[in-house]
Write an enzyme that holds these catalytic residues in place. Structure first.
Site, PDB file in Angstrom:
ATOM      1  N   HIS A  78       3.580  48.389  24.213  1.00  0.00           N
ATOM      2  CA  HIS A  78       4.957  48.066  23.814  1.00  0.00           C
ATOM      3  C   HIS A  78       5.131  46.545  23.780  1.00  0.00           C
ATOM      4  O   HIS A  78       4.666  45.849  24.681  1.00  0.00           O
ATOM      5  CB  HIS A  78       5.947  48.673  24.821  1.00  0.00           C
ATOM      6  CG  HIS A  78       7.369  48.233  24.620  1.00  0.00           C
ATOM      7  ND1 HIS A  78       8.016  47.381  25.483  1.00  0.00           N
ATOM      8  CD2 HIS A  78       8.258  48.526  23.640  1.00  0.00           C
ATOM      9  CE1 HIS A  78       9.257  47.176  25.056  1.00  0.00           C
ATOM     10  NE2 HIS A  78       9.422  47.846  23.938  1.00  0.00           N
ATOM     11  N   ASN A  79       5.788  46.049  22.716  1.00  0.00           N
ATOM     12  CA  ASN A  79       6.017  44.602  22.575  1.00  0.00           C
ATOM     13  C   ASN A  79       4.763  43.814  22.966  1.00  0.00           C
ATOM     14  O   ASN A  79       4.784  42.956  23.853  1.00  0.00           O
ATOM     15  CB  ASN A  79       7.210  44.159  23.429  1.00  0.00           C
ATOM     16  CG  ASN A  79       8.546  44.595  22.825  1.00  0.00           C
ATOM     17  OD1 ASN A  79       8.580  45.202  21.757  1.00  0.00           O
ATOM     18  ND2 ASN A  79       9.639  44.295  23.499  1.00  0.00           N
TER      19      ASN A  79
ATOM     20  N   GLU B 235       2.355  46.821  18.904  1.00  0.00           N
ATOM     21  CA  GLU B 235       3.689  46.634  18.329  1.00  0.00           C
ATOM     22  C   GLU B 235       3.872  45.177  17.898  1.00  0.00           C
ATOM     23  O   GLU B 235       3.482  44.253  18.605  1.00  0.00           O
ATOM     24  CB  GLU B 235       4.773  47.013  19.339  1.00  0.00           C
ATOM     25  CG  GLU B 235       6.157  46.996  18.715  1.00  0.00           C
ATOM     26  CD  GLU B 235       7.240  47.533  19.635  1.00  0.00           C
ATOM     27  OE1 GLU B 235       8.311  47.900  19.118  1.00  0.00           O
ATOM     28  OE2 GLU B 235       7.037  47.559  20.861  1.00  0.00           O
TER      29      GLU B 235
ATOM     30  N   ASP C  78       7.017  42.789  16.410  1.00  0.00           N
ATOM     31  CA  ASP C  78       8.414  42.579  16.041  1.00  0.00           C
ATOM     32  C   ASP C  78       8.481  41.429  15.044  1.00  0.00           C
ATOM     33  O   ASP C  78       8.191  40.277  15.411  1.00  0.00           O
ATOM     34  CB  ASP C  78       9.253  42.234  17.275  1.00  0.00           C
ATOM     35  CG  ASP C  78       9.681  43.477  18.048  1.00  0.00           C
ATOM     36  OD1 ASP C  78       9.053  44.521  17.840  1.00  0.00           O
ATOM     37  OD2 ASP C  78      10.618  43.386  18.860  1.00  0.00           O
TER      38      ASP C  78
ATOM     39  N   HIS D 278      10.712  38.534  20.396  1.00  0.00           N
ATOM     40  CA  HIS D 278      11.692  39.555  20.768  1.00  0.00           C
ATOM     41  C   HIS D 278      13.060  39.056  20.313  1.00  0.00           C
ATOM     42  O   HIS D 278      13.644  38.181  20.950  1.00  0.00           O
ATOM     43  CB  HIS D 278      11.658  39.791  22.279  1.00  0.00           C
ATOM     44  CG  HIS D 278      12.270  41.091  22.681  1.00  0.00           C
ATOM     45  ND1 HIS D 278      12.709  41.351  23.955  1.00  0.00           N
ATOM     46  CD2 HIS D 278      12.508  42.225  21.967  1.00  0.00           C
ATOM     47  CE1 HIS D 278      13.190  42.586  24.014  1.00  0.00           C
ATOM     48  NE2 HIS D 278      13.081  43.124  22.816  1.00  0.00           N
TER      49      HIS D 278
ATOM     50  N   GLU E  10       8.062  46.510  13.885  1.00  0.00           N
ATOM     51  CA  GLU E  10       9.506  46.522  14.106  1.00  0.00           C
ATOM     52  C   GLU E  10      10.036  45.480  13.123  1.00  0.00           C
ATOM     53  O   GLU E  10      10.060  44.282  13.400  1.00  0.00           O
ATOM     54  CB  GLU E  10       9.807  46.143  15.560  1.00  0.00           C
ATOM     55  CG  GLU E  10      11.229  46.363  15.986  1.00  0.00           C
ATOM     56  CD  GLU E  10      11.569  47.827  16.201  1.00  0.00           C
ATOM     57  OE1 GLU E  10      12.723  48.191  15.924  1.00  0.00           O
ATOM     58  OE2 GLU E  10      10.691  48.592  16.615  1.00  0.00           O
TER      59      GLU E  10
END
Length: 634
Positions: free
Chosen positions: A169-170, A199, A201, A214, A248
């Site tokens: 995640h992230n 991931e 973003d 983020h 994302e």
């Protein structure tokens, strides 16, 4: 004795030796020694002397203190008739009776003698001394983890949805979620650990350069191009099996086209740009069929059929705009996570009214603009909003997957566990941490593996029990990042429910005799090599199997604590069970300090006398620290 002296005597020709030379000489013995323990024993040996040096007799005493472990000597004596050597026949008897190596032959015993016996004269007689037996017992051949599980051994030809997939995640964050740095190390580190779903973003950056960070926080920014370059470099170092880049995407259509261009140019042939046989699939391809391929997970315009028909056409500049309901689950999760203060309300008389259903909230809708160039790179991993199990079953295609927040997913596990199992038997589900985990903490992944969720995304940068479970689970199958789910989590008509397993599965009885520890990390509170070690043995699996047992404490001994305690567990669903050994230093009756741990799948455990390696909080091997155990299960 002659062999031992021949190895060390040259070092003493010019007199005594100091600590550094002692450490170098111990290094020749083909056994692991911890600096802190050696330093302490050396200091104790020389504490009455002005000059801190030792003679040959002192060195022999130090070596015996560190290496000659009573528990292994007792085992050796029980199979050596003269307490001096093991013949090939003696060793074979030990392998079959104690190590459960039923297919071992005299050739197997002979190979071990050749491999571990340090004394050439004894080796030529095809025999093994205690020194050889000691080296064998401390070797990878006596590790608790099955040797055959260190390479890919599972069938990799099932559809992608039939596998647990190591997921991050992230991935770009290496600290917290609000002000911490974004760094390329997050990607290289995860890939080298066998992670297969990363991931990214993506946001609009200056000079038409998409950036990764983020969003709406103070985390630092890195360029999208640099992330893809790192992915290309490290993609298949740890594993040959496919990578999923979970985008994302918050970029404008113009910068989405820049992203698509980078993906195609930097990744080249590694990027999957069409279906394997140019047809719309009825089921997902296998990890084997997608070896050395990188898949893009993102929203997609239209169907896969439309993408195939557009193949070869120039779609540059084409943008599709569509509306999508805002998934308010993240907002709900944030609200649920924050405690609301209770304020006293004045008492009022209430008049009963006829119950009426509350008015339905009008769903929020947002407009999404998607560049066709980026959309057409999404092949087998189209992101699809999760509505309900019934809706997904009726409308979802095999190449569509869902991302579900941890709190919503937890509710579904509690309320509709079997429906969740049936859903993940058909489609890939990705679970991600709730938005309030601003310190990058992790949830327990086990509860979502129990219902077959494939991509259970964790914050890899945060050490702790959750990442121990992640690392322990995915060390299996050669650490390739893909684990074939048990049959009852792949069956489209499965009746499996992790909350109701007694009588429906084939339970396993596991017995662990915890014999001793060896060269454990000393306590942070100790000025020497001391600790008050205690060991917790945890079973992680379905709720019925969750249990923890612990040893008594051994005072002031981190070098060679002895427990000789046996623990027995009945495990209802062994296919999902992980076993975690956690060593702690008892600071007080209510407080322990972490010293080391090791986690592995139950079905990857060897039987017999085995050593358990220990790892630090950050996942580094604490060699030679280990536990010595006897394992038995049926």
């Amino acid at each position: 004795c002659t062999w031992f002296l021949s190895v060390i005597e040259d070092e003493f020709r010019h007199g005594k030796i100091d600590l550094d030379k002692t450490l170098k000489l111990l290094g020749r013995m083909q056994l692991g020694f911890d600096y802190i323990h050696v330093k302490y024993i050396f200091k104790k040996t020389t504490e009455q002397r002005k000059i801190r040096t030792i003679n040959i007799e002192d060195f022999i005493a130090i070596y015996r203190t560190l290496a000659h472990r009573n528990e292994i000597q007792e085992l050796f004596f029980s199979y050596s008739p003269n307490h001096k050597i093991l013949t090939e026949v003696n060793l074979l008897e030990f392998l079959k009776k104690e190590q459960f190596e039923t297919e071992a032959t005299e050739a197997t015993a002979s190979e071990l003698i050749m491999k571990y016996e340090p004394i050439e004269e004894v080796k030529k007689l095809n025999q093994m001394t205690f020194e050889g037996f000691l080296r064998y017992m401390c070797s990878i051949d006596c590790a608790i983890f099955k040797h055959e599980h260190r390479t890919v051994y599972q069938d990799m030809s099932y559809p992608l949805c039939d596998y647990f997939i190591s997921s991050s995640h992230n991935t770009y964050l290496i600290s917290d979620q609000l002000i911490g740095p974004s760094h390329l190390w997050g990607y290289s580190s995860a890939l080298l650990k066998g992670c297969r779903c990363l991931e990214i973003d993506c946001w609009d950056g200056p000079q038409n350069e998409p950036i990764v960070y983020h969003g709406h926080t103070l985390t630092s920014k890195i360029t999208f191009a640099s992330v893809i370059q790192v992915v290309e470099k490290y993609a298949f170092v740890a594993s040959d099996y496919p990578i999923v880049l979970s985008l994302e995407n918050h970029c404008s259509p113009k910068q989405q086209e820049v992203m698509a261009d980078y993906l195609e140019k930097i990744l080249g042939d590694k990027l999957l740009t069409t279906t394997i046989d140019e047809t719309v699939p009825t089921e997902l391809p296998s990890p084997e069929a997608l070896k050395f391929k990188i898949l893009i997970k993102n929203k997609k315009v239209g169907t896969l059929q439309d993408t195939i028909l557009r193949r070869g056409l120039d779609t540059h500049g084409e943008v599709v705009e569509f509306e999508e309901e805002v998934d308010q689950s993240e907002d709900e999760e944030a609200a649920e996570s924050k405690p609301t203060p209770k304020t006293p309300q004045p008492k009022r008389k209430t008049v009963e009214k006829k119950s009426s259903s509350p008015p339905r909230k009008k769903p929020k809708v947002k407009k999404i603009k998607l560049a066709l160039e980026l959309s057409d790179l999404v092949i087998y991993t189209k992101s699809e909003k999760f509505v309900s199990f019934e809706n997904q079953r009726a409308n979802q295609h095999c190449y569509e997957n869902n991302s579900i927040g941890e709190l919503k997913a937890r509710k579904l596990v509690k309320q509709s566990a079997n429906e969740f199992v049936l859903h993940t038997a058909r489609f890939i589900a990705r679970i991600y941490p709730k938005g309030t985990r601003t310190n990058s903490s992790n949830y327990n992944p086990q509860e979502f593996w129990n219902v077959g969720c494939q991509m259970v995304a964790l914050n890899f940068q945060t050490p702790g029990q959750q990442m121990d479970l992640q690392n322990g689970k995915f060390v299996d199958n050669g650490g390739c990042g893909y684990l074939l789910k048990p049959e009852f989590l792949r069956d489209h008509y499965s009746k499996f429910n992790p909350h109701s397993v007694i009588g429906n599965q084939n339970p396993t009885t596991l017995s662990i005799k915890l014999i001793s520890g060896y060269q454990l990390p000393p306590s942070n509170l100790s000025r020497s090599n001391k600790a008050d070690p205690i060991v917790q043995i945890e079973i992680h699996g379905v709720p019925e199997d969750q249990v923890k047992q612990q040893t008594c404490v051994v005072r002031n001994n981190a070098l060679c604590p002895r427990w000789n305690e046996t623990f027995t567990f009945t495990i209802q669903v062994p296919e999902l069970a992980l076993v975690r050994f956690c060593v702690e230093d008892q600071i007080s009756l209510v407080s322990n300090e972490f010293l080391g741990q090791y986690t592995l799948p139950l079905l990857s455990m060897n039987k017999g006398y085995r050593h358990v390696p220990l790892y630090s909080k950050l996942g580094d091997r604490l060699d030679p620290a280990s536990l010595f155990v006897y394992i038995w299960y049926y």
